[in-house]
Design an enzyme around this catalytic site. Structure first.
Site, mmCIF file in Angstrom:
data_model
loop_
_atom_site.group_PDB
_atom_site.id
_atom_site.type_symbol
_atom_site.label_atom_id
_atom_site.label_comp_id
_atom_site.label_asym_id
_atom_site.label_seq_id
_atom_site.Cartn_x
_atom_site.Cartn_y
_atom_site.Cartn_z
ATOM 1 N N HIS A 173 -27.203 -25.443 -15.788
ATOM 2 C CA HIS A 173 -26.887 -25.195 -14.747
ATOM 3 C C HIS A 173 -25.245 -24.767 -14.786
ATOM 4 O O HIS A 173 -24.766 -23.855 -14.550
ATOM 5 C CB HIS A 173 -26.953 -25.852 -13.496
ATOM 6 C CG HIS A 173 -26.420 -25.481 -12.016
ATOM 7 N ND1 HIS A 173 -26.597 -24.597 -11.379
ATOM 8 C CD2 HIS A 173 -25.110 -26.033 -11.677
ATOM 9 C CE1 HIS A 173 -25.779 -24.150 -10.488
ATOM 10 N NE2 HIS A 173 -25.088 -25.254 -10.619
ATOM 11 N N SER A 228 -29.425 -19.665 -12.937
ATOM 12 C CA SER A 228 -29.819 -20.749 -14.113
ATOM 13 C C SER A 228 -30.998 -21.688 -13.846
ATOM 14 O O SER A 228 -31.676 -22.448 -14.271
ATOM 15 C CB SER A 228 -28.714 -21.915 -13.830
ATOM 16 O OG SER A 228 -28.668 -22.544 -12.790
ATOM 17 N N HIS A 281 -22.590 -20.868 -14.194
ATOM 18 C CA HIS A 281 -21.459 -20.812 -13.727
ATOM 19 C C HIS A 281 -20.368 -20.356 -14.926
ATOM 20 O O HIS A 281 -19.434 -19.639 -14.541
ATOM 21 C CB HIS A 281 -20.711 -22.166 -13.278
ATOM 22 C CG HIS A 281 -21.206 -22.600 -11.967
ATOM 23 N ND1 HIS A 281 -20.840 -21.956 -10.964
ATOM 24 C CD2 HIS A 281 -22.142 -23.569 -11.639
ATOM 25 C CE1 HIS A 281 -21.387 -22.424 -9.808
ATOM 26 N NE2 HIS A 281 -22.214 -23.654 -10.197
ATOM 27 N N GLU A 292 -23.202 -19.767 -5.463
ATOM 28 C CA GLU A 292 -24.259 -20.651 -5.879
ATOM 29 C C GLU A 292 -25.458 -19.824 -5.615
ATOM 30 O O GLU A 292 -26.383 -19.742 -6.507
ATOM 31 C CB GLU A 292 -24.256 -21.890 -5.123
ATOM 32 C CG GLU A 292 -23.217 -23.138 -5.755
ATOM 33 C CD GLU A 292 -23.451 -23.724 -7.012
ATOM 34 O OE1 GLU A 292 -24.732 -23.232 -7.691
ATOM 35 O OE2 GLU A 292 -22.835 -24.234 -7.493
#
Ligand SMILES: [Fe+2]
Length: 295
Positions: free
Chosen positions: A162, A227, A167, A208
């Site tokens: 993730h 992700s 990110h 997010e």
């Protein structure tokens, strides 16, 4: 206090100095003593990390590298269909290894020449004000462990897949990186816990779990969607609402389930104007007004 706190496994330091990650019984790695020992060792690396020093190397097994390779391959296919053009360009810029888990130090070294962002190791939950605040200086707190190999496509907590596939790829874009920095500036500027929570929720529903109209269809730019092997197939069917600061900052979310309410920007420019503009100059008063509007 904040819901985010629930999905990071607590990390305890015992009297003798040993570090223990307290995995929940439902965690896929709960009954695997070898995995648990590795989780404890990786958490200890982060706890002992001295700011400014290189990020310590985490030990991963062959099976774990295979988890990365599998998920990375599967997500790359889905990204072509579901990710924004800006994110896909950033993937090309960053060029993460596809066949093994990169060390966070390596991710940091790939990222820094592109947008100035560097990674910092985190053992588990980082307090909101620190997590967001250092974004303003171009630092991103990241967990270093990987999900249990028995469930390669599922993780109950944010892992290195993730943090890095979601990110770091986004942070390789100048325009997304600028938004992360602005979020950090906002988190530093606001004083009340209520205003900080509002800033963090706007982050949740954008960087997010954000989606936008891109290439004529709904595409994702949020790291949580990009992700997640399961979530990426589902977001187009969720309750997708227009970008709305007051709504994003006050909508409750449940991190244990797929995010079912999403907010759509009309374009990257739209996201930058509305959300970037908000983070650039919000303060406790302007946020209090937005909260009152939402009631
Ligand atoms: Fe995240």
């Amino acid at each position: 206090m904040f819901e985010e706190a629930q999905y990071f496994a607590p990390v305890a330091t015992r009297d003798d100095g040993t570090v223990e990650v307290e995995l929940a019984k439902s965690h896929p790695g709960f009954s695997d003593p070898v995995y648990r020992a590795r989780r404890n060792a990786i958490a200890a690396l982060a706890l002992n990390h001295v700011p400014g020093a290189p990020i310590p190397t985490a030990g991963y097994t062959e099976q774990e590298h295979e988890v990365w390779a599998l998920v990375s391959r599967e997500l790359a296919v889905k990204h072509r269909k579901y990710a924004t053009a800006e994110y896909l360009d950033a993937v090309e810029r960053l060029r993460l290894p596809a066949d093994r888990i990169p060390q966070l130090q390596e991710v940091s070294e790939l990222l820094e020449p592109l947008t100035g962002f560097r990674y910092l190791p985190a053992a588990g939950l980082v307090p909101l004000r620190d997590f967001y605040g250092v974004l303003a200086d171009g630092f991103f707190h990241s967990t270093q462990y990987i999900r249990h190999h028995s469930t390669p496509l599922y993780t109950p907590e944010p892992d290195v897949i993730h943090e890095v596939i979601g990110h770091a790829n986004a942070l390789a874009s100048d325009r997304y990186a600028r938004l992360y920095r602005l979020a950090g500036g906002a988190a530093r500027r606001v004083e009340s816990e209520e205003a900080l929570e509002f800033v963090s929720k706007v982050f949740w529903f954008t960087l997010e779990f954000g989606v936008m109209t891109d290439q004529g269809e709904l595409r994702a730019y949020g790291a949580g969607i990009l992700s997640s092997y399961g979530e990426i197939e589902e977001f187009r069917g969720m309750d997708v609402r227009p970008l709305d600061l007051a709504a994003m900052g006050t909508t409750k979310y449940d991190i244990t389930k797929y995010q079912d309410v999403l907010f759509r920007a009309d374009s990257l420019e739209h996201l930058e104007d509305v959300v970037g503009g908000f983070w650039a100059d919000c303060d406790d008063d302007s946020i209090a007004k937005l909260i009152a509007d939402a009631r």
